[in-house]
Design an enzyme around this catalytic site. Structure first.
Site, short mmCIF file in Angstrom:
data_model
loop_
_atom_site.label_atom_id
_atom_site.label_comp_id
_atom_site.label_asym_id
_atom_site.label_seq_id
_atom_site.Cartn_x
_atom_site.Cartn_y
_atom_site.Cartn_z
N MET A 280 44.28 -11.91 -18.40
CA MET A 280 43.79 -10.78 -18.83
C MET A 280 44.87 -9.61 -18.35
O MET A 280 45.16 -8.79 -19.33
CB MET A 280 42.36 -10.47 -18.32
CG MET A 280 41.91 -9.21 -19.14
SD MET A 280 40.34 -8.78 -18.29
CE MET A 280 39.26 -9.99 -18.76
N TYR B 195 46.05 -20.08 -15.75
CA TYR B 195 44.66 -20.73 -16.10
C TYR B 195 45.08 -22.16 -16.85
O TYR B 195 45.92 -22.19 -17.79
CB TYR B 195 43.86 -20.01 -16.67
CG TYR B 195 43.11 -18.98 -16.09
CD1 TYR B 195 42.34 -19.26 -15.21
CD2 TYR B 195 43.40 -17.64 -16.58
CE1 TYR B 195 41.73 -18.05 -14.31
CE2 TYR B 195 42.93 -16.53 -15.75
CZ TYR B 195 42.29 -16.87 -14.51
OH TYR B 195 41.63 -15.75 -13.94
N LYS C 106 43.72 5.62 -40.13
CA LYS C 106 42.32 4.83 -39.78
C LYS C 106 42.71 3.96 -38.52
O LYS C 106 43.91 3.82 -38.25
CB LYS C 106 41.82 4.08 -40.85
CG LYS C 106 42.98 3.07 -41.41
CD LYS C 106 42.44 2.10 -42.45
CE LYS C 106 43.73 1.23 -43.09
NZ LYS C 106 43.07 0.70 -44.41
N ARG D 44 35.15 -6.04 -52.33
CA ARG D 44 34.40 -5.46 -50.86
C ARG D 44 34.01 -4.28 -51.21
O ARG D 44 33.05 -3.85 -50.22
CB ARG D 44 35.47 -5.63 -49.62
CG ARG D 44 36.89 -4.59 -49.91
CD ARG D 44 37.68 -4.52 -48.69
NE ARG D 44 38.47 -3.42 -48.86
CZ ARG D 44 39.44 -3.49 -48.15
NH1 ARG D 44 39.90 -3.87 -47.19
NH2 ARG D 44 40.26 -2.27 -48.28
C1 LIG Z 1 44.16 0.56 -45.19
C2 LIG Z 1 44.38 0.97 -46.76
C3 LIG Z 1 45.47 1.24 -47.23
C4 LIG Z 1 46.79 1.13 -46.46
O1 LIG Z 1 47.24 -0.11 -46.53
P1 LIG Z 1 48.61 -0.92 -46.10
O2 LIG Z 1 48.59 -2.24 -46.41
O3 LIG Z 1 48.52 -0.52 -44.47
O4 LIG Z 1 49.80 0.20 -46.54
C5 LIG Z 1 45.44 1.68 -48.63
N1 LIG Z 1 44.40 1.82 -49.33
C6 LIG Z 1 43.16 1.47 -48.60
C7 LIG Z 1 42.00 1.65 -49.74
C8 LIG Z 1 43.39 1.09 -47.23
O5 LIG Z 1 41.90 0.67 -46.83
#
Ligand SMILES: *Cc1c(COP(=O)(O)O)cnc(C)c1O
Length: 389
Positions: free
Chosen positions: A315, A267, A40, A138
């Site tokens: 930046m 800045y 992801k 969540r």
């Molecule tokens: C992002 C995620 C992981 C991976 O987590 P890490 O801490 O990066 O190893 C595993 N399971 C789910 C559902 C996630 O959203």
């Protein structure tokens, strides 16, 4: 290799280190554990295309993404393996996901109905994994009410004549990074209770572990594991093993100036030369994802030596004080993250100074930084614009 890179600043990604980190997860989880590398957020900022093509060599069971758009992009590169969409999808995205043969993670029964309807409407089969909320809060079906939704899910799956496959059931740890594993153990117990309450023989593969969970509780990783941060070189939690370093953030000195005592920089003029000083301007800033919080706090490596960032990071430019490095000159490489000589700036050092975590550092690097991949063969390969922006 960095001498050949014609950029002002760039990210170096070691593909071989990434692969070795994945192999290490496999060793810990055992040869039969289904591996679901999380790719992801563009593989935690490093570039999903390269990450997936490399990790395919380890033949993982499937891939994890957050949203339908990521899954659709990945499906164009990856024809066969399951692609799990972990965040709850918006109703309008379901059709697209079904068309790309994505696997949905299900957090409520009405969403499952929608997935099933879209599959029927398109005459396709769809796989789902049920998320059980054991405390993360969540997403997922509440662990306390499994007795109610378990049969409802089963009935629904049965009712769509084989179009919906209940392929897996999982949960997610909220505190596996914590050295105290009491809350993770409680989550495991809750998850086990749910598995017991499901209709016999249903629920598919069970998976629980993120990087930290798998490293802390290897006996659970064997059922299926979803590593993320560890693969990309981040320490997954307190007391857990160091992964191999995967990412380096480097820039080049663009300009060197000598300034009299009292000269201000950046800045807000938050830094003032304490003596006659030499300053090097590097073409990198928060527009590249270098955290502004490192202003007047962070350090960099030039020729293996630590020197401070002075003044506010802007930046596009950052100034470092190189008075004690009389030979440093324009074109020299400045390491903001990663190894140079015997010293190293870790993701965790950078994150702690910037008051964030290693995940946010990695995913915060912007597209302006070219990702320069190497696979240990000595030949670099570039993804994105090799000249930066
Ligand atoms: C992002 C995620 C992981 C991976 O987590 P890490 O801490 O990066 O190893 C595993 N399971 C789910 C559902 C996630 O959203």
């Amino acid at each position: 290799m960095s001498t050949e890179i014609p950029s002002r600043a760039w990210l170096e990604v070691s593909g071989s280190a990434l692969l070795r980190n994945l192999q290490r997860v496999r060793t810990i989880a055992g040869p039969d554990a289904p591996l679901i590398p999380m790719v992801k957020a563009d593989a935690y900022g490093l570039g999903m295309a390269r990450a997936v093509s490399l990790m395919s060599r380890e033949d993982p069971w499937g891939w994890g993404v957050a949203c339908v758009a990521e899954g659709v992009t990945l499906r164009e590169m990856e024809a066969t393996r399951p692609i799990l969409v972990f965040s709850p999808a918006a109703p309008g995205e379901v059709a697209r996901g079904v068309e790309s043969s994505l696997t949905f993670c299900v957090s409520d029964v009405s969403f499952l109905k929608r997935v099933a309807r879209e599959a029927v409407a398109r005459d396709r089969r769809v796989s789902v994994h049920l998320e059980v909320d054991t405390g993360m809060g969540r997403a997922g079906l509440d662990w306390r009410t499994a007795g109610e939704w378990g049969p409802a899910v089963d009935e629904l799956v049965e009712g769509f004549d084989g179009r919906v496959q209940w392929e897996g059931t999982f949960t997610h740890f909220h505190s596996a990074d914590d050295a105290d594993d009491a809350s993770s153990k409680l989550q495991v117990r809750r998850f086990e209770e749910v598995l017991q309450a499901l209709p016999p023989g249903r629920g598919g593969m069970a998976h629980l572990c993120n990087s930290a969970g798998g490293l802390r509780m290897p006996h659970l990783a064997g059922r299926g594991t979803r590593p993320g941060i560890f693969l990309y070189g981040g320490v997954a939690g307190a007391g857990l093993p160091q992964p191999e370093e995967v990412v380096a953030l480097r820039g080049r000195i663009a300009l060197v100036r000598e300034v009299p005592e009292g000269t201000t920089v950046g800045y807000g003029a938050t830094y003032r030369a304490r003596r006659r000083e030499r300053w090097a301007t590097v073409g990198i800033g928060y527009g590249d994802g270098l955290r502004r919080a490192l202003s007047n706090r962070g350090q960099v490596l030039v020729g293996g030596k630590r020197v401070p960032i002075v003044g506010r990071i802007s930046m596009d430019m950052t100034v470092v004080e190189i008075t004690d490095l009389p030979t440093a000159r324009p074109g020299d490489v400045v390491t903001f993250l990663g190894s140079d000589g015997d010293d190293r700036i870790t993701l965790e050092e950078m994150a702690s100074l910037a008051e964030t975590n290693n995940y946010e550092i990695l995913t915060g690097f912007t597209r302006r930084l070219p990702r320069i991949w190497s696979e240990g063969s000595g030949r670099g390969a570039t993804e994105g614009n090799p000249r930066g922006g």
